[in-house]
Design a protein around this motif. Structure first.
Motif, mmCIF file in Angstrom:
data_model
loop_
_atom_site.group_PDB
_atom_site.id
_atom_site.type_symbol
_atom_site.label_atom_id
_atom_site.label_comp_id
_atom_site.label_asym_id
_atom_site.label_seq_id
_atom_site.Cartn_x
_atom_site.Cartn_y
_atom_site.Cartn_z
ATOM 1 N N LEU A 161 0.949 -1.081 0.048
ATOM 2 C CA LEU A 161 -0.063 -0.011 -0.056
ATOM 3 C C LEU A 161 0.978 1.054 -0.060
ATOM 4 O O LEU A 161 0.614 2.292 -0.723
ATOM 5 C CB LEU A 161 -1.056 -0.055 1.136
ATOM 6 N N THR A 165 1.024 3.897 -2.872
ATOM 7 C CA THR A 165 0.706 5.348 -2.728
ATOM 8 C C THR A 165 1.808 6.238 -3.178
ATOM 9 O O THR A 165 1.377 7.478 -3.877
ATOM 10 C CB THR A 165 0.617 5.584 -1.060
ATOM 11 N N HIS A 194 -6.654 -1.959 -7.371
ATOM 12 C CA HIS A 194 -5.657 -1.795 -6.164
ATOM 13 C C HIS A 194 -5.170 -0.298 -5.998
ATOM 14 O O HIS A 194 -4.998 0.114 -5.024
ATOM 15 C CB HIS A 194 -4.327 -2.570 -6.483
ATOM 16 N N ALA A 198 -5.963 2.459 -3.291
ATOM 17 C CA ALA A 198 -5.173 3.236 -2.391
ATOM 18 C C ALA A 198 -5.169 4.668 -2.248
ATOM 19 O O ALA A 198 -5.184 5.418 -1.311
ATOM 20 C CB ALA A 198 -3.510 2.951 -3.097
#
Length: 396
Positions: A161, A165, A194, A198
């Motif tokens: 994650l 990001t 995904h 995020a």
């Protein structure tokens, strides 16, 4: 970079001498540079060899390339580490072309399990961005994304994650400078689950850039419905004039609110590092969206009232509408100059178009359904064969 810091200090303090700490730092950096250059010279000579260059370009397996260099040129693991250290030092000195070159060699030689592998990929991307090599930066961005998505270098979902990001934020430099960037940002931010997760979890402020990309991209207007869903879902955590403009226009049908938000959008875009170059395109397309939505609701529209909604004077609005009718074949409208009205034609949607609109995503959904069925069948067959399925879910 120390020289740059000294120059800036001289500009800001014309009557003050440069602090001794900066001079000492410069001496230290020059000494370190000379030491690293003396260590890196033998490695540079190896990579300048035409045969080695050919091997680097043709070999995809880093371990195989390392074995070749080890056997033919007495290459060692310490040399690989030295390549990374020298590239990092060049980056910190502001020599981004050299940093990119040596990080490329380092990436080719190491495996994804190497502790410096991800740092090498990030450093290469940053170097290309700082040199404004947008084609190379886009390639590095895709390579970095593939590495992150393959989950080769991470242990926990939290690390994944975090990496996604970071990738989302760094990608803004590429997407808003590359000619195809506004297509790619929509594909990545809106249609990759995904990355959308995020954004929703870690950085909902990125919706500003996604919304701008959709509004300024004439080829992607069909994806406006999906964007509106995301904006509505995240409206309780993040709002700004750009997302609120879309919400006012397409959710609340509040034309007065959309008019005010469009004024606010001009200020926001003019002060945003990434979006300032999109200002004219955004205002033009936003006006078109207001006009298009207004025309769907009304059959006859006063040009003066429409000019007010578009933040334009009546003469300017009339010329803008004339150009729009002339250039947009989908727009069935006429201007009554005497009455100062825009008269909309009646356009009925054929049953064929209605069916096509309803079923345009059917192929993708069917493909996903087939894939899920195949996965379940494979799990069932594996279970019936008696093979242990550690941690597998019960499919019955």
């Amino acid at each position: 970079m120390v020289d740059f810091a000294m120059d800036v200090f001289k500009q800001l303090n014309t009557e003050v001498e440069v602090p001794p700490k900066l001079r000492e730092k410069r001496t230290e950096v020059v000494s370190q540079l000379k030491r690293l250059q003396s260590q890196i010279d033998p490695i540079v000579k190896i990579f300048l060899d035409p045969e080695v260059s050919k091997q680097v370009q043709s070999t995809r397996d880093g371990q195989q390339l390392f074995e070749y260099l080890k056997n033919e040129h007495s290459f060692t693991a310490e040399m690989v580490e030295l390549l990374f250290q020298y590239a990092k030092f060049q980056y910190e000195c502001g020599n981004y072309s050299a940093a990119a070159e040596y990080l490329y060699f380092h990436r080719v030689l190491v495996s994804p399990s190497d502790p410096c592998f991800m740092s090498s990929l990030w450093g290469k991307l940053a170097s290309e961005i700082l040199m404004q090599n947008w084609e190379a930066a886009l390639e590095d961005l895709k390579r970095l994304r593939n590495t992150i998505d393959s989950n080769q270098a991470f242990v926990s979902p939290l690390q994944l994650l975090q990496q996604r990001t970071w990738l989302i934020h760094w990608s803004l430099f590429v997407f808003f400078n590359h000619p195809e960037g506004r297509d790619d940002i929509i594909d990545l931010f809106l249609y990759q689950p995904h990355y959308l997760n995020a954004i929703q979890t870690m950085c909902p402020h990125i919706l500003r850039y996604l919304t701008t990309a959709v509004i300024t991209n004439k080829k992607r207007r069909q994806y406006l419905k999906d964007l509106i869903k995301v904006i509505q879902q995240e409206s309780y955590t993040y709002k700004d004039p750009i997302t609120e403009f879309v919400e006012c226009l397409y959710v609340n049908f509040d034309f007065d609110g959309a008019q005010q938000k469009l004024r606010d959008c001009e200020i926001v875009l003019a002060n945003d590092f990434f979006l300032v170059a999109c200002l004219e395109d955004f205002i033009e397309n936003a006006r078109y969206f207001i006009f298009e939505t207004f025309c769907r609701i009304h059959n006859c529209i006063s040009i003066s009232m429409l000019a007010e909604k578009l933040n334009m004077n009546p003469d300017e609005a009339e010329r803008w509408i004339v150009e729009l009718i002339r250039n947009d074949v989908r727009l069935d409208a006429k201007i009554d100059s005497k009455l100062g009205h825009v008269v909309m034609g009646v356009k009925s949607v054929s049953p064929y178009e209605q069916v096509r609109e309803k079923t345009k995503n059917l192929a993708f959904k069917s493909q996903m359904l087939v894939m899920n069925i195949e996965k379940k069948e494979q799990a069932i067959r594996a279970k019936l064969s008696g093979a242990p399925q550690w941690g597998a879910q019960d499919v019955y």
